[in-house]
Design a protein around this motif. Sequence first.
Motif, mmCIF file in Angstrom:
data_model
loop_
_atom_site.group_PDB
_atom_site.id
_atom_site.type_symbol
_atom_site.label_atom_id
_atom_site.label_comp_id
_atom_site.label_asym_id
_atom_site.label_seq_id
_atom_site.Cartn_x
_atom_site.Cartn_y
_atom_site.Cartn_z
ATOM 1 N N ILE A 39 0.833 -1.202 0.000
ATOM 2 C CA ILE A 39 0.000 0.000 0.000
ATOM 3 C C ILE A 39 0.871 1.257 0.000
ATOM 4 O O ILE A 39 0.590 2.236 -0.698
ATOM 5 C CB ILE A 39 -0.959 -0.012 1.211
ATOM 6 C CG1 ILE A 39 -1.983 -1.132 1.060
ATOM 7 C CG2 ILE A 39 -1.670 1.336 1.353
ATOM 8 C CD1 ILE A 39 -2.873 -1.327 2.267
ATOM 9 N N GLY A 40 1.951 1.232 0.779
ATOM 10 C CA GLY A 40 2.866 2.367 0.805
ATOM 11 C C GLY A 40 3.516 2.624 -0.546
ATOM 12 O O GLY A 40 3.656 3.780 -0.976
ATOM 13 N N ILE A 41 3.905 1.542 -1.247
ATOM 14 C CA ILE A 41 4.505 1.692 -2.576
ATOM 15 C C ILE A 41 3.507 2.295 -3.549
ATOM 16 O O ILE A 41 3.830 3.226 -4.314
ATOM 17 C CB ILE A 41 5.015 0.326 -3.085
ATOM 18 C CG1 ILE A 41 6.223 -0.123 -2.263
ATOM 19 C CG2 ILE A 41 5.382 0.409 -4.571
ATOM 20 C CD1 ILE A 41 6.663 -1.541 -2.558
ATOM 21 N N PHE A 42 2.273 1.779 -3.529
ATOM 22 C CA PHE A 42 1.250 2.322 -4.423
ATOM 23 C C PHE A 42 0.952 3.788 -4.105
ATOM 24 O O PHE A 42 0.762 4.605 -5.016
ATOM 25 C CB PHE A 42 -0.043 1.501 -4.318
ATOM 26 C CG PHE A 42 0.030 0.178 -5.009
ATOM 27 C CD1 PHE A 42 0.521 0.077 -6.301
ATOM 28 C CD2 PHE A 42 -0.396 -0.986 -4.378
ATOM 29 C CE1 PHE A 42 0.597 -1.143 -6.955
ATOM 30 C CE2 PHE A 42 -0.330 -2.205 -5.025
ATOM 31 C CZ PHE A 42 0.160 -2.288 -6.312
ATOM 32 N N ALA A 43 0.903 4.124 -2.808
ATOM 33 C CA ALA A 43 0.638 5.512 -2.422
ATOM 34 C C ALA A 43 1.755 6.435 -2.894
ATOM 35 O O ALA A 43 1.494 7.521 -3.443
ATOM 36 C CB ALA A 43 0.472 5.600 -0.906
ATOM 37 N N LEU A 44 3.003 6.016 -2.701
ATOM 38 C CA LEU A 44 4.137 6.822 -3.157
ATOM 39 C C LEU A 44 4.125 6.983 -4.675
ATOM 40 O O LEU A 44 4.382 8.071 -5.204
ATOM 41 C CB LEU A 44 5.438 6.167 -2.697
ATOM 42 C CG LEU A 44 6.741 6.870 -3.104
ATOM 43 C CD1 LEU A 44 6.793 8.286 -2.532
ATOM 44 C CD2 LEU A 44 7.949 6.055 -2.661
ATOM 45 N N TRP A 45 3.820 5.898 -5.371
ATOM 46 C CA TRP A 45 3.727 5.934 -6.830
ATOM 47 C C TRP A 45 2.678 6.946 -7.282
ATOM 48 O O TRP A 45 2.935 7.776 -8.165
ATOM 49 C CB TRP A 45 3.389 4.528 -7.306
ATOM 50 C CG TRP A 45 3.145 4.342 -8.777
ATOM 51 C CD1 TRP A 45 3.374 5.238 -9.784
ATOM 52 C CD2 TRP A 45 2.610 3.173 -9.391
ATOM 53 N NE1 TRP A 45 3.015 4.693 -10.995
ATOM 54 C CE2 TRP A 45 2.546 3.426 -10.778
ATOM 55 C CE3 TRP A 45 2.195 1.933 -8.898
ATOM 56 C CZ2 TRP A 45 2.055 2.484 -11.683
ATOM 57 C CZ3 TRP A 45 1.726 0.998 -9.801
ATOM 58 C CH2 TRP A 45 1.656 1.277 -11.180
#
Length: 264
Positions: free
Chosen positions: A28-34
């Motif tokens: 979720i953190g990776i998707f949010a940063l993306w």
Amino acid sequence: MLVGQKPRRRRLGRESVAAGAKAVAGLIGIFALWQVLVVVLDPPEFLLVGPISAFAELLERPGYFASNTFITLQEALAGFALGTALGVLCGAALHYSTTVRSFLYPALIAIDTIPKVALAPLFIVWFGFGFESKAFVAMAIAFFPLVINTYDGLRSVPHELQELARINKASRWKKMTKIEFIYAIPAIFSGAKISISLAVGGAVVGEFIAGSQGLGYVILLANSQVDLPSMFAAFIVLAVIALALFFIVDRAGRKLFPWKNHSR
């Protein structure tokens, strides 16, 4: 023992849940940063799209992605099964036969250095443009980690256990099945966890070379049409497949050698 096993199992279950929650939080953190980067940088859609666009594409055409995912998953699992069987057998042959090891081990290392993308056209020539060629490409990529890990696992059996088998006059078959392969199971499953993810990539490589369906074909088609939402949607599905298969193999390994978890 039975009384002590229940708290231990509950503890291991809590650890598995916690590890899964951390993995989900990381994704979720990776998707949010993306998504934040896409919003801040605002690149053209033909260069980069955010995960929202990719997930919207998945929701818009679920049947299209599901059918192609099923094809790639079949190819990857077939390649993984073949690679596992051949890899374990070949690793055992390297360990138990000095002659095989002398002739085959250097050849395997040399073949392993060849990029598997270069081998894919050869499998197309041999097996045609259908399911078989993609499965064999996946097998070729999944094969080598299992060979090396099986060989290393069998070699790592402690001398004390070997001596115990000799003292008790264990037959060669019992020594192999009751001691050596049991001890090598963790190493074999470590190789299997690597191989299952590589098998997914191998199936996609085969689809790149000669595919008319599957997620590799979806990516090629999206690339030709500069359709980045479809391309990133396929990337996300591939990542989910590889991650899910990795955890399935890891879970199976924990069931088969629970003593390794208890010794931590």
